[in-house]
Write a protein that holds these residues in place. Structure first.
Motif, PDB file in Angstrom:
ATOM      1  N   GLU A 117     -19.419   8.967 -10.193  1.00  0.00           N
ATOM      2  CA  GLU A 117     -18.610   9.843  -9.335  1.00  0.00           C
ATOM      3  C   GLU A 117     -17.360   9.120  -8.852  1.00  0.00           C
ATOM      4  OE1 GLU A 117     -21.259  11.092  -6.290  1.00  0.00           O
ATOM      5  OE2 GLU A 117     -22.172  12.705  -7.499  1.00  0.00           O
ATOM      6  N   PHE A 118     -17.525   7.824  -8.604  1.00  0.00           N
ATOM      7  CA  PHE A 118     -16.378   7.025  -8.179  1.00  0.00           C
ATOM      8  C   PHE A 118     -15.332   6.985  -9.288  1.00  0.00           C
ATOM      9  CE2 PHE A 118     -14.314   2.821  -7.338  1.00  0.00           C
ATOM     10  CZ  PHE A 118     -13.709   3.188  -6.147  1.00  0.00           C
ATOM     11  N   LYS A 119     -15.792   6.898 -10.540  1.00  0.00           N
ATOM     12  CA  LYS A 119     -14.848   6.932 -11.666  1.00  0.00           C
ATOM     13  C   LYS A 119     -14.085   8.255 -11.673  1.00  0.00           C
ATOM     14  CE  LYS A 119     -14.195   7.096 -16.589  1.00  0.00           C
ATOM     15  NZ  LYS A 119     -14.737   7.307 -17.932  1.00  0.00           N
ATOM     16  N   ASN A 120     -14.793   9.352 -11.414  1.00  0.00           N
ATOM     17  CA  ASN A 120     -14.128  10.652 -11.402  1.00  0.00           C
ATOM     18  C   ASN A 120     -13.021  10.704 -10.350  1.00  0.00           C
ATOM     19  OD1 ASN A 120     -15.801  11.605 -13.435  1.00  0.00           O
ATOM     20  ND2 ASN A 120     -17.298  12.478 -12.003  1.00  0.00           N
ATOM     21  N   SER A 121     -13.266  10.064  -9.212  1.00  0.00           N
ATOM     22  CA  SER A 121     -12.249  10.073  -8.158  1.00  0.00           C
ATOM     23  C   SER A 121     -11.017   9.264  -8.554  1.00  0.00           C
ATOM     24  CB  SER A 121     -12.830   9.520  -6.849  1.00  0.00           C
ATOM     25  OG  SER A 121     -13.139   8.148  -6.969  1.00  0.00           O
ATOM     26  N   LEU A 122     -11.190   8.369  -9.532  1.00  0.00           N
ATOM     27  CA  LEU A 122     -10.060   7.562 -10.002  1.00  0.00           C
ATOM     28  C   LEU A 122      -9.366   8.181 -11.219  1.00  0.00           C
ATOM     29  CD1 LEU A 122     -11.589   3.954  -9.859  1.00  0.00           C
ATOM     30  CD2 LEU A 122      -9.972   4.961  -8.252  1.00  0.00           C
ATOM     31  N   SER A 123      -9.863   9.304 -11.706  1.00  0.00           N
ATOM     32  CA  SER A 123      -9.351   9.868 -12.964  1.00  0.00           C
ATOM     33  C   SER A 123      -7.855  10.173 -12.958  1.00  0.00           C
ATOM     34  CB  SER A 123     -10.149  11.132 -13.329  1.00  0.00           C
ATOM     35  OG  SER A 123     -10.020  12.107 -12.315  1.00  0.00           O
ATOM     36  N   PRO A 124      -7.215  10.487 -11.816  1.00  0.00           N
ATOM     37  CA  PRO A 124      -5.753  10.716 -11.855  1.00  0.00           C
ATOM     38  C   PRO A 124      -4.963   9.522 -12.373  1.00  0.00           C
ATOM     39  CG  PRO A 124      -6.650  11.589  -9.809  1.00  0.00           C
ATOM     40  CD  PRO A 124      -7.765  10.821 -10.479  1.00  0.00           C
ATOM     41  N   LEU A 182     -12.595   3.460  -1.189  1.00  0.00           N
ATOM     42  CA  LEU A 182     -11.718   2.396  -1.659  1.00  0.00           C
ATOM     43  C   LEU A 182     -10.964   1.764  -0.492  1.00  0.00           C
ATOM     44  CD1 LEU A 182     -11.212   1.327  -4.508  1.00  0.00           C
ATOM     45  CD2 LEU A 182      -9.223   2.822  -4.654  1.00  0.00           C
ATOM     46  N   ASP A 183     -11.116   0.447  -0.336  1.00  0.00           N
ATOM     47  CA  ASP A 183     -10.369  -0.296   0.683  1.00  0.00           C
ATOM     48  C   ASP A 183      -9.128  -0.873   0.011  1.00  0.00           C
ATOM     49  OD1 ASP A 183      -9.374  -2.207   2.507  1.00  0.00           O
ATOM     50  OD2 ASP A 183     -11.349  -2.380   3.445  1.00  0.00           O
ATOM     51  N   LEU A 184      -8.011  -0.188   0.163  1.00  0.00           N
ATOM     52  CA  LEU A 184      -6.786  -0.593  -0.517  1.00  0.00           C
ATOM     53  C   LEU A 184      -6.285  -1.943  -0.025  1.00  0.00           C
ATOM     54  CD1 LEU A 184      -4.886   2.814  -0.580  1.00  0.00           C
ATOM     55  CD2 LEU A 184      -6.362   1.837  -2.324  1.00  0.00           C
ATOM     56  N   GLY A 185      -6.517  -2.232   1.257  1.00  0.00           N
ATOM     57  CA  GLY A 185      -6.077  -3.511   1.806  1.00  0.00           C
ATOM     58  C   GLY A 185      -6.751  -4.678   1.111  1.00  0.00           C
ATOM     59  N   VAL A 186      -8.063  -4.561   0.915  1.00  0.00           N
ATOM     60  CA  VAL A 186      -8.810  -5.612   0.222  1.00  0.00           C
ATOM     61  C   VAL A 186      -8.338  -5.744  -1.222  1.00  0.00           C
ATOM     62  CG1 VAL A 186     -11.087  -6.254  -0.654  1.00  0.00           C
ATOM     63  CG2 VAL A 186     -10.843  -5.445   1.692  1.00  0.00           C
ATOM     64  N   GLY A 187      -8.178  -4.597  -1.919  1.00  0.00           N
ATOM     65  CA  GLY A 187      -7.779  -4.632  -3.319  1.00  0.00           C
ATOM     66  C   GLY A 187      -6.406  -5.241  -3.521  1.00  0.00           C
ATOM     67  N   VAL A 188      -5.429  -4.810  -2.720  1.00  0.00           N
ATOM     68  CA  VAL A 188      -4.069  -5.344  -2.848  1.00  0.00           C
ATOM     69  C   VAL A 188      -4.039  -6.823  -2.494  1.00  0.00           C
ATOM     70  CG1 VAL A 188      -1.743  -5.239  -1.889  1.00  0.00           C
ATOM     71  CG2 VAL A 188      -2.929  -3.126  -2.498  1.00  0.00           C
ATOM     72  N   ILE A 239       0.833  -1.205   0.000  1.00  0.00           N
ATOM     73  CA  ILE A 239       0.000   0.000   0.000  1.00  0.00           C
ATOM     74  C   ILE A 239       0.868   1.255   0.000  1.00  0.00           C
ATOM     75  CG2 ILE A 239      -1.640   1.350   1.375  1.00  0.00           C
ATOM     76  CD1 ILE A 239      -2.943  -1.259   2.206  1.00  0.00           C
ATOM     77  N   GLU A 240       2.004   1.192   0.710  1.00  0.00           N
ATOM     78  CA  GLU A 240       2.906   2.348   0.760  1.00  0.00           C
ATOM     79  C   GLU A 240       3.422   2.728  -0.626  1.00  0.00           C
ATOM     80  OE1 GLU A 240       5.961   1.284   3.482  1.00  0.00           O
ATOM     81  OE2 GLU A 240       4.681   1.457   5.265  1.00  0.00           O
ATOM     82  N   LYS A 241       3.476   1.755  -1.549  1.00  0.00           N
ATOM     83  CA  LYS A 241       3.988   2.008  -2.892  1.00  0.00           C
ATOM     84  C   LYS A 241       2.945   2.669  -3.796  1.00  0.00           C
ATOM     85  CE  LYS A 241       6.835  -2.161  -2.505  1.00  0.00           C
ATOM     86  NZ  LYS A 241       7.074  -3.535  -3.046  1.00  0.00           N
ATOM     87  N   LEU A 242       1.698   2.707  -3.360  1.00  0.00           N
ATOM     88  CA  LEU A 242       0.638   3.292  -4.175  1.00  0.00           C
ATOM     89  C   LEU A 242       0.742   4.808  -4.175  1.00  0.00           C
ATOM     90  CD1 LEU A 242      -2.339   1.063  -2.982  1.00  0.00           C
ATOM     91  CD2 LEU A 242      -1.183   0.947  -5.198  1.00  0.00           C
ATOM     92  N   TRP A 283      -2.572  10.115  -4.100  1.00  0.00           N
ATOM     93  CA  TRP A 283      -3.952  10.485  -4.431  1.00  0.00           C
ATOM     94  C   TRP A 283      -4.920   9.323  -4.252  1.00  0.00           C
ATOM     95  CZ3 TRP A 283      -6.452   7.751  -8.146  1.00  0.00           C
ATOM     96  CH2 TRP A 283      -5.675   7.049  -9.080  1.00  0.00           C
ATOM     97  N   LEU A 284      -4.405   8.114  -4.439  1.00  0.00           N
ATOM     98  CA  LEU A 284      -5.260   6.944  -4.329  1.00  0.00           C
ATOM     99  C   LEU A 284      -5.616   6.639  -2.868  1.00  0.00           C
ATOM    100  CD1 LEU A 284      -6.515   4.823  -6.217  1.00  0.00           C
ATOM    101  CD2 LEU A 284      -4.479   3.416  -5.891  1.00  0.00           C
ATOM    102  N   LYS A 285      -4.724   7.020  -1.972  1.00  0.00           N
ATOM    103  CA  LYS A 285      -4.908   6.678  -0.551  1.00  0.00           C
ATOM    104  C   LYS A 285      -5.947   7.553   0.142  1.00  0.00           C
ATOM    105  CE  LYS A 285      -0.087   5.195  -0.307  1.00  0.00           C
ATOM    106  NZ  LYS A 285       1.243   5.435   0.299  1.00  0.00           N
TER     107      LYS A 285
END
Length: 577
Positions: A275-282, A179-185, A166-169, A172-174
């Motif tokens: 809206e969730f897509k917009n938050s991922l646009s970066p 978004l639960d990064l722990g689940v995704g990773v 997660i630290e490598k992400l 902006w994503l954090k």
């Protein structure tokens, strides 16, 4: 067996029951073996260490109670207390107290409810974390808190430090709250594969949202359910838990024909989705991630013999001391163009030489039973982990000592003196062909109507296998006319021709009905499991299973298929001799 991984033995004379139980256990990351009789159960328990036994009560020859008594005696001699759970039919419910009085740790009524089985697992297997399915599902409870998921405390051979990944992400994503990064990773395996999956998820939002809006407008509830189902699976895969939960609710509403709820809730859901897509646009600006997603469309080249350490017909010959049997066998194998590597039966030498060959021959020599047991235990683990074929040769008394030890379950054939050299060499040629085929780069067909999931699964598998993806069953059937794959991964829920229909066609009408089939689905409901098992799939996987679980299941499937063929070849040779 590694200390941090539980292993369960499933005993039932009905294959369908064994597959259902194994599938339920697999969703929680638990390894299981299967036995179809009390005798086979006892043999497996002699050869292996199990943490739990699921034992059917009603079986022919040796029933559950008789098997229980023998197992208790065996475990007592070993100084172990292995819990044995009885699973029996509804009519046995009135005898629960009698079963417990007989010595069963607990009783489960068939068909076993997944939640009840999971509760029993957690009660009798201690505090280990077993769940590999981090999704919120109405049929299964993952058993892991978010904190535990983020800490990377997972069962199985594959473990990652999720916090470090997660630290490598990117920063902006954090800060995206949904978004639960722990689940995704955890699901995807590492931060790079997670970003690949996230980019694919991001790229598919507009198309999926438009489709849902279209099917809502025209009240095509069948297609609506299928599309919201695939959206749910992808959302859970990347850790968009709130979206996944709402999608699951809408899917259930479609199947329950609660159309007023769908009409009321879909608008807000689609708004939140976009809206969730917009938050991922970066992620568009992270060029490396976009490039990685494009790379997922390319198929890796076939592994060449120069890069494949298993292409040489090599045999590892292990024996205590020198002997006529060894010299005769080695000479004949060498004349047959095999590369024979001889080492003594010393654990350090065996471990060092484990990668030198894919066929192992062990001659116990005149060793005492304890040394033979140590060597066999080591060889059993190595040959199972590395998918090697193990054979025994030597004096019959020494072979019998070896076959009474742990690890004997991995022995494909024994060759007591006097050895028929012709048969022996022919068998080694056959086993070499099996090993060569096992290490050949396999072809896998994946069928799913969700392009986003196809992109993810293609990216995960294509470095190891030749992967061809199809959006429909009809496309895949056309593909079968030119290529016969080594494995089919079928999505269960698709329009027009679903996975069940497709499996039925292949099993009953297709020219090669035994093409292996593993079902991929986002539903873990046991009724669906029973429905599809009528046509005997070779496996059953949740689409939200973590990447490493999917890779491990496929690798073990091919390994066990090879091992089964080795035993079938043994049986044929036994008949011929």
């Amino acid at each position: 067996m590694e200390n941090n991984k539980s292993r369960v033995l499933i005993v039932d004379d009905m294959r369908i029951n064994r597959i259902v139980l194994a599938s339920i256990l697999a969703t929680h990351g638990i390894t299981s073996d299967q036995a179809e009789s009390g005798i086979e159960c006892i043999d497996l328990c002699k050869a292996n260490d199990y943490d739990l036994v699921l034992l059917d009560h009603r079986m022919p020859e040796l029933d559950g109670v008789d098997t229980l008594v023998r197992l208790k005696e065996m475990f007592k001699e070993r100084g172990k207390d292995v819990p044995i759970i009885c699973h029996t039919t509804e009519e046995g419910r009135s005898n629960v107290n009698l079963y417990k009085a007989a010595g069963f740790a607990d009783v489960l009524i068939k068909p076993v409810d997944p939640r009840e089985l999971y509760e029993a697992i957690m009660m009798y297997l201690g505090d280990e974390e077993h769940s590999s399915d981090t999704e919120e599902d109405t049929s299964y409870d993952s058993g892991l808190s978010d904190a535990e998921i983020v800490s990377g405390e997972r069962s199985g051979d594959y473990e990652i430090d999720v916090k470090k990944e997660i630290e490598k992400l990117p920063v902006w994503l954090k800060i995206i709250p949904q978004l639960d990064l722990g689940v995704g990773v955890t699901n995807c395996g590492d931060y790079e594969d997670y970003l690949d999956a996230l980019y694919i998820f991001y790229s598919s939002v507009d198309e999926k949202a438009d489709e849902l809006g279209f099917f809502l407008e025209y009240e095509d509830w069948t297609m609506y359910a299928l599309r919201v189902h695939s959206l749910k699976s992808m959302a859970r895969l990347v850790g968009a838990k709130k979206l996944g939960k709402t999608a699951a609710m809408l899917e259930a509403a479609a199947r329950e024909e609660n159309y007023s709820l769908i009409k009321r809730e879909t608008g807000d859901f689609l708004k939140a989705y976009r809206e969730f897509k917009n938050s991922l646009s970066p992620i568009e600006n992270e060029e490396i991630f976009a490039n990685k997603a494009k790379e997922s469309e390319q198929i890796s080249p076939v592994i060449s013999k120069e890069n494949n350490p298993f292409h040489r017909p090599s045999i590892l010959y292990i024996q205590s001391g020198e002997g006529i049997v060894k010299k005769g066998i080695v000479n004949n194998l060498t004349e047959a163009k095999f590369n024979v590597i001889t080492i003594p039966d010393e654990p350090d030498r065996i471990i060092t030489g484990r990668n030198e060959a894919d066929i192992v021959i062990y001659n116990p020599g005149s060793n005492d039973a304890s040394n033979i047991s140590i060597t066999m235990n080591l060889l059993g683990e190595i040959c199972q982990d590395d998918s090697k074929i193990l054979c025994l040769t030597g004096e019959l008394t020494d072979i019998n000592k070896a076959m009474a030890s742990n690890g004997s379950h991995r022995v494909s054939r024994t060759y007591p003196r006097p050895v028929d050299i012709g048969t022996f060499v022919n068998d080694m040629v056959f086993y070499t062909e099996l090993e060569t085929d096992f290490h050949r780069k396999k072809t896998i067909f994946v069928v799913d109507d969700d392009p986003a999931y196809l992109s993810v699964i293609h990216h995960w598998l294509s470095s190891l296998y030749n992967v061809q993806c199809f959006n429909s069953g009809s496309e895949m059937l056309s593909g079968l006319s030119t290529v016969t794959p080594d494995l089919l991964l079928l999505d269960l829920e698709m329009p027009k021709m679903d996975g069940f229909d497709l499996m039925k066609i292949i099993r009953t009408d297709y020219t090669d009905p035994r093409i292996p089939i593993i079902l991929l689905t986002g539903n873990s409901n046991k009724d669906i499991v029973f429905h599809v098992l009528e046509y005997k799939p070779d496996g059953y996987l949740l689409k939200t299973s973590p990447k490493e679980n999917i890779l491990d299941v496929i690798r073990r499937f091919f390994a066990e298929s090879m091992f089964k063929l080795a035993h079938e070849g043994k049986a044929v040779n036994d008949e011929n001799t």
